[in-house]
Write a protein that holds these residues in place. Structure first.
Motif, mmCIF file in Angstrom:
data_model
loop_
_atom_site.group_PDB
_atom_site.id
_atom_site.type_symbol
_atom_site.label_atom_id
_atom_site.label_comp_id
_atom_site.label_asym_id
_atom_site.label_seq_id
_atom_site.Cartn_x
_atom_site.Cartn_y
_atom_site.Cartn_z
ATOM 1 N N MET A 1 -17.277 6.649 70.615
ATOM 2 C CA MET A 1 -17.459 5.780 71.778
ATOM 3 C C MET A 1 -18.226 6.522 72.864
ATOM 4 N N GLN A 2 -19.231 5.873 73.429
ATOM 5 C CA GLN A 2 -20.021 6.503 74.472
ATOM 6 C C GLN A 2 -19.226 6.612 75.770
ATOM 7 N N ILE A 3 -19.565 7.627 76.556
ATOM 8 C CA ILE A 3 -18.917 7.756 77.853
ATOM 9 C C ILE A 3 -19.359 6.611 78.764
ATOM 10 N N LYS A 4 -18.610 6.376 79.815
ATOM 11 C CA LYS A 4 -18.926 5.285 80.737
ATOM 12 C C LYS A 4 -20.228 5.571 81.477
ATOM 13 N N THR A 5 -20.920 4.525 81.838
ATOM 14 C CA THR A 5 -22.103 4.639 82.687
ATOM 15 C C THR A 5 -21.663 4.891 84.128
ATOM 16 N N PRO A 6 -22.583 5.339 85.008
ATOM 17 C CA PRO A 6 -22.213 5.516 86.418
ATOM 18 C C PRO A 6 -21.622 4.256 87.045
ATOM 19 N N ALA A 7 -22.170 3.087 86.725
ATOM 20 C CA ALA A 7 -21.619 1.836 87.265
ATOM 21 C C ALA A 7 -20.213 1.583 86.742
ATOM 22 N N GLU A 8 -19.971 1.912 85.482
ATOM 23 C CA GLU A 8 -18.631 1.737 84.908
ATOM 24 C C GLU A 8 -17.641 2.733 85.500
ATOM 25 N N CYS A 176 -14.254 16.565 93.158
ATOM 26 C CA CYS A 176 -14.350 15.111 92.974
ATOM 27 C C CYS A 176 -15.413 14.736 91.955
ATOM 28 N N LEU A 177 -16.445 15.558 91.801
ATOM 29 C CA LEU A 177 -17.368 15.346 90.685
ATOM 30 C C LEU A 177 -16.633 15.518 89.360
ATOM 31 N N GLY A 178 -15.678 16.464 89.332
ATOM 32 C CA GLY A 178 -14.852 16.613 88.143
ATOM 33 C C GLY A 178 -14.013 15.377 87.873
ATOM 34 N N VAL A 179 -13.444 14.798 88.933
ATOM 35 C CA VAL A 179 -12.679 13.558 88.784
ATOM 36 C C VAL A 179 -13.581 12.444 88.264
ATOM 37 N N TRP A 180 -14.795 12.361 88.814
ATOM 38 C CA TRP A 180 -15.749 11.322 88.387
ATOM 39 C C TRP A 180 -16.121 11.501 86.913
ATOM 40 N N LEU A 181 -16.364 12.735 86.507
ATOM 41 C CA LEU A 181 -16.684 12.990 85.096
ATOM 42 C C LEU A 181 -15.501 12.648 84.204
ATOM 43 N N ALA A 182 -14.293 12.943 84.669
ATOM 44 C CA ALA A 182 -13.101 12.605 83.881
ATOM 45 C C ALA A 182 -12.970 11.102 83.711
ATOM 46 N N LEU A 183 -13.334 10.334 84.748
ATOM 47 C CA LEU A 183 -13.302 8.871 84.649
ATOM 48 C C LEU A 183 -14.274 8.361 83.583
ATOM 49 N N ALA A 184 -15.315 9.143 83.308
ATOM 50 C CA ALA A 184 -16.306 8.724 82.310
ATOM 51 C C ALA A 184 -15.795 8.864 80.893
ATOM 52 N N GLY A 185 -14.769 9.704 80.704
ATOM 53 C CA GLY A 185 -14.292 9.998 79.360
ATOM 54 C C GLY A 185 -13.274 8.994 78.845
ATOM 55 N N HIS A 186 -13.089 9.004 77.523
ATOM 56 C CA HIS A 186 -12.149 8.085 76.884
ATOM 57 C C HIS A 186 -10.993 8.819 76.213
ATOM 58 N N ASN A 187 -11.144 10.110 75.955
ATOM 59 C CA ASN A 187 -10.075 10.849 75.288
ATOM 60 C C ASN A 187 -9.778 12.129 76.055
ATOM 61 N N LEU A 188 -8.763 12.855 75.590
ATOM 62 C CA LEU A 188 -8.291 14.038 76.299
ATOM 63 C C LEU A 188 -9.377 15.102 76.428
ATOM 64 N N ILE A 189 -10.114 15.338 75.369
ATOM 65 C CA ILE A 189 -11.133 16.388 75.393
ATOM 66 C C ILE A 189 -12.224 16.049 76.400
#
Length: 270
Positions: A1-8, A176-189
């Protein structure tokens, strides 16, 4: 599954923010306990970073960047625990609550209430863990860690107020960039790595994070550093806090809302 887009990612942040505000209004004690947990998690990152970063003096004596790299690589466990386990971190909420506020989903009074409850809870959690699980067991009573934490505390309280402010902006911009990147992910890794890279960078660069300093400065004082409560607050915690709010709210929350709000609305319409 692809990571979320910036809008997502923006949409996910607003969904998460609405949940945080609902908890703030209807379940403040739940928010407070989650904030205590986050303070503990950041303190865990702090002691791990201190132990590993300063635990190889022979290797790092002539390689100062190595000590910073070791410390930086260890510290992000705190934010990873916060994000994955749903704890409430003041600095993360500096960014998380802003996009939905800019959309007028709630008022700024709700944002301030959340920040205030979480800030106090983070402080209690950090000091609680530091005293009971770091200081009393003597994890830093011997060198090189004893000398290291004393030096860290004195350095943090001897910087120019404006420099701490700027370093505070840098720290929470990265966090907060780390938080934003984490929001883009779908799994733990994906979420863990999203947290790890920017947080590692802010530690290596020596920026100032107010919640992390609620671990470092009290521990330095417990270990005998000549730092008063007033010095810790005025010389570091206060300017770092102001800088953290600016770094998170403006450079992440506002900026990414402005950049991606139209795309987010368009995707919702479609």
């Amino acid at each position: 599954m692809q990571i979320k887009t910036p809008a997502e990612i923006l949409k996910a942040s607003m969904v998460g923010a609405s949940s945080k505000i609902e908890t703030t209004v209807n379940h403040p004690w739940r928010l407070f306990i989650a904030a205590i947990a986050a303070g503990i998690f950041i303190a865990i990152g702090g002691i791990l970073s201190l132990t590993i970063g300063f635990g190889f003096p022979e290797l790092t004596a002539h390689n100062p960047a190595l000590s910073k790299l070791l410390a930086g690589a260890s510290f992000p466990i705190g934010l990873i625990l916060v994000v994955v386990l749903g704890a409430e971190l003041f600095t993360g909420n500096n960014a998380m609550l802003i996009p939905a506020y800019m959309e007028r989903n709630y008022g700024f009074g709700s944002v301030l209430t959340n920040w205030s409850i979480v800030y106090v809870g983070n402080f209690i959690g950090a000091v609680f863990f530091t005293y009971l699980f770091v200081f009393l067991p003597g994890l830093t009573q011997s060198d090189p860690w004893h000398s290291a934490i004393i030096k860290i505390g004195l350095t943090k309280t001897s910087m120019n107020w404006g420099i701490v402010l700027l370093k505070g902006i840098g720290a929470n911009w990265f966090v907060c960039l780390g938080v934003w990147l984490a929001l883009a992910g779908h799994n733990l890794i994906e979420k863990a790595f999203g947290c790890w890279l920017p947080v590692m960078a802010f530690v290596v660069l020596g920026y100032e994070h107010c919640i992390a300093n609620m671990f470092y400065l009290p521990l330095a004082m417990m270990e005998g550093a000549e730092i008063s409560v007033g010095q810790a607050l005025w010389r570091n915690i206060i300017p770092a806090t102001i800088g953290n709010i600016i770094g998170g709210a403006f450079f992440v929350g506002c900026l990414h809302w402005y950049l991606h709000k139209e795309r987010n609305r368009t995707s919702e319409e479609v």
